[in-house]
Write an enzyme that holds these catalytic residues in place. Structure first.
Site, PDB file in Angstrom:
ATOM      1  N   HIS A   1      13.083   4.021   8.153  1.00  0.00           N
ATOM      2  CA  HIS A   1      14.525   4.232   8.285  1.00  0.00           C
ATOM      3  C   HIS A   1      15.136   4.193   6.881  1.00  0.00           C
ATOM      4  O   HIS A   1      15.167   3.141   6.244  1.00  0.00           O
ATOM      5  CB  HIS A   1      15.139   3.150   9.175  1.00  0.00           C
ATOM      6  CG  HIS A   1      14.640   3.219  10.584  1.00  0.00           C
ATOM      7  ND1 HIS A   1      14.444   2.127  11.375  1.00  0.00           N
ATOM      8  CD2 HIS A   1      14.299   4.305  11.332  1.00  0.00           C
ATOM      9  CE1 HIS A   1      14.005   2.516  12.567  1.00  0.00           C
ATOM     10  NE2 HIS A   1      13.897   3.835  12.556  1.00  0.00           N
TER      11      HIS A   1
ATOM     12  N   GLU B   1      17.461   1.516   5.240  1.00  0.00           N
ATOM     13  CA  GLU B   1      17.014   0.125   5.165  1.00  0.00           C
ATOM     14  C   GLU B   1      16.247  -0.093   3.857  1.00  0.00           C
ATOM     15  O   GLU B   1      15.057  -0.387   3.823  1.00  0.00           O
ATOM     16  CB  GLU B   1      16.204  -0.203   6.421  1.00  0.00           C
ATOM     17  CG  GLU B   1      17.088  -0.079   7.663  1.00  0.00           C
ATOM     18  CD  GLU B   1      16.334   0.040   8.986  1.00  0.00           C
ATOM     19  OE1 GLU B   1      15.148  -0.296   9.039  1.00  0.00           O
ATOM     20  OE2 GLU B   1      16.963   0.487   9.966  1.00  0.00           O
TER      21      GLU B   1
ATOM     22  N   HIS C   1      11.619  -3.235   7.617  1.00  0.00           N
ATOM     23  CA  HIS C   1      12.910  -2.668   8.037  1.00  0.00           C
ATOM     24  C   HIS C   1      14.058  -3.565   7.605  1.00  0.00           C
ATOM     25  O   HIS C   1      13.856  -4.620   6.999  1.00  0.00           O
ATOM     26  CB  HIS C   1      12.924  -2.529   9.566  1.00  0.00           C
ATOM     27  CG  HIS C   1      12.048  -1.436  10.083  1.00  0.00           C
ATOM     28  ND1 HIS C   1      12.539  -0.247  10.553  1.00  0.00           N
ATOM     29  CD2 HIS C   1      10.695  -1.345  10.167  1.00  0.00           C
ATOM     30  CE1 HIS C   1      11.535   0.530  10.926  1.00  0.00           C
ATOM     31  NE2 HIS C   1      10.402  -0.117  10.700  1.00  0.00           N
TER      32      HIS C   1
ATOM     33  N   GLU D   1      12.196  -7.548   9.640  1.00  0.00           N
ATOM     34  CA  GLU D   1      13.605  -7.162   9.518  1.00  0.00           C
ATOM     35  C   GLU D   1      14.270  -8.087   8.501  1.00  0.00           C
ATOM     36  O   GLU D   1      14.294  -9.307   8.690  1.00  0.00           O
ATOM     37  CB  GLU D   1      14.328  -7.291  10.864  1.00  0.00           C
ATOM     38  CG  GLU D   1      13.796  -6.379  11.959  1.00  0.00           C
ATOM     39  CD  GLU D   1      14.340  -4.951  11.909  1.00  0.00           C
ATOM     40  OE1 GLU D   1      15.069  -4.626  10.941  1.00  0.00           O
ATOM     41  OE2 GLU D   1      14.019  -4.166  12.828  1.00  0.00           O
TER      42      GLU D   1
HETATM   43 ZN   LIG Z   1      14.553   0.120  10.969  1.00  0.00          ZN
END
Ligand SMILES: [Zn+2]
Length: 386
Positions: free
Chosen positions: A177, A180, A270, A346
């Site tokens: 992504h 990110e 991420h 994350e």
């Molecule tokens: Zn992501």
């Protein structure tokens, strides 16, 4: 002097609705090509030295409605946080922002002629190429172009250490992504530590393991300043079951290499717009879930928490466990295919609650230093992986 707002910069993204009046600059978030993904912004304001500016992103509230399942108890991406701001594109600080109805509003009086604003600090292509260059000059690292993106950009992978019998195979990928970008700074910190010829943990690790690292899974999306998609409009982290050369070559090539090398450990890096902590997803809901994988994941969590206060125990993946894992996501697909410890990382866009930084929030500097702690966390569980 008239002011100018421009998203046509490297990794830039914004649409200007009206920039005639500095006290009422109206902007709109741009959707990733051919998709409904939006949320990331990064633009330059010029002619603004000493000018009190009020920025109003008129469709931010719309994007706040677009949430992952099980997040109703958490504040949304736009609440209690502000944009990252920079004059030199190296040092990024925060100014406060707030949702007013559908608008996200922030005020700033720049000290210099031009100023950059972003949801989070961009990770410049130049920085990426310099990092790859520095790494390939290390005797322990090798750089391979493993394929090309939809738009023909190189997809690069670093191999650290020498593959060998009995050595564990570890994969680290980041930036599926593109917004990110904290994943990029994290991987940079990891690589910087792995370059150190005298670090005993790294030496110990490389005696027993080889690493394959893809610092940027989505170069096209990064260049375009996209939120989630690649140039074909694919969310790469939903392509892992059947990636295609036209729609998701980035995943296709990495997956094919994983089939060749095998995988004993994987981390997919991420960023999360809502939570105020670093947190992990583990291989807990895949069809072939097992006590072995569950206890490995727990051991890794304890190992990382001991290695760095930036990883705090007690922040499980929000929303509760799904009955069955979505195998189109990298970390789930890898865990199921290779029966291995495969982890989703994350990092926060906002800040951590354990240590708040009122000036920067979660920053490139912190993401980078967090990355330097990963070798210790992996080293402590390496012998348990198989
Ligand atoms: Zn992501």
């Amino acid at each position: 002097m008239t002011i100018s707002i421009n998203g046509n910069i490297p990794n830039g993204s914004i649409e200007v609705v009206s920039a005639v009046n500095s006290s009422d600059i109206k902007l709109s978030l741009r959707k990733d090509q051919g998709t409904d993904f939006f949320g990331y912004y990064h633009f330059r304001a010029s002619g603004v030295r000493g000018v009190p500016c009020t920025f109003r992103i008129v469709n931010a509230g719309e994007s706040a409605v677009n949430r992952l399942a099980g997040r109703d108890d958490y504040e949304n991406a736009w609440t209690n946080t502000g944009p990252l701001v920079s004059y030199d594109r190296k040092w990024w600080f925060r100014v406060p922002g707030r949702l007013v109805g559908p608008d996200y509003v922030f005020e700033h009086t720049p000290e210099y002629d031009s100023c950059y604003y972003a949801t989070w600090a961009p990770y410049p292509l130049e920085r990426e190429l310099e990092l790859l260059g520095r790494c390939q000059m290390s005797p322990r690292m090798m750089l391979s172009t493993i394929g090309h993106t939809v738009e023909g950009a190189d997809l690069d992978m670093l191999t650290i250490g020498k593959p060998g019998d009995g050595k564990r195979v570890c994969w680290i990928i980041a930036r599926q992504h593109p917004s990110e970008t904290m994943g990029g700074f994290f991987v940079e910190g990891f690589l910087e530590r792995m370059l150190d010829p005298h670090d005993p943990v790294v030496l110990d690790l490389l005696d027993r393991a080889v690493f394959h690292v893809v610092p940027n899974m989505n170069p096209d999306g990064s260049r375009r300043g996209n939120t989630r998609a690649n140039a074909a409009g694919a969310n790469l982290n939903r392509e892992w079951v059947s990636p295609g050369l036209e729609r998701s070559p980035e995943v296709f090539h990495v997956r094919a290499l994983m089939e060749k090398t095998g995988v004993d450990f994987a981390m997919d890096c991420h960023g999360d717009e809502e939570l105020r902590c670093n947190f992990l997803g583990g291989p807990l809901e895949i069809p072939s879930r097992s006590e072995r994988l569950k206890s490995l994941f727990n051991a890794f969590e304890r190992s990382w928490a001991a290695a760095s206060p930036e990883y705090e125990l007690g922040h499980p993946y929000p929303g509760g466990s799904p009955a069955e894992a979505d195998l189109t996501m990298a970390w789930n697909w890898i865990a199921e295919r290779f029966d291995c410890l495969s982890i989703l990382l994350e990092q926060p866009f906002k800040d951590t609650s354990w240590r708040e930084d009122p000036v920067q929030g979660w920053s490139p500097e912190r993401a980078l230093r967090f990355g330097t702690t990963l070798p210790t966390a992996v080293n402590n569980v390496l012998d348990q992986l198989r």
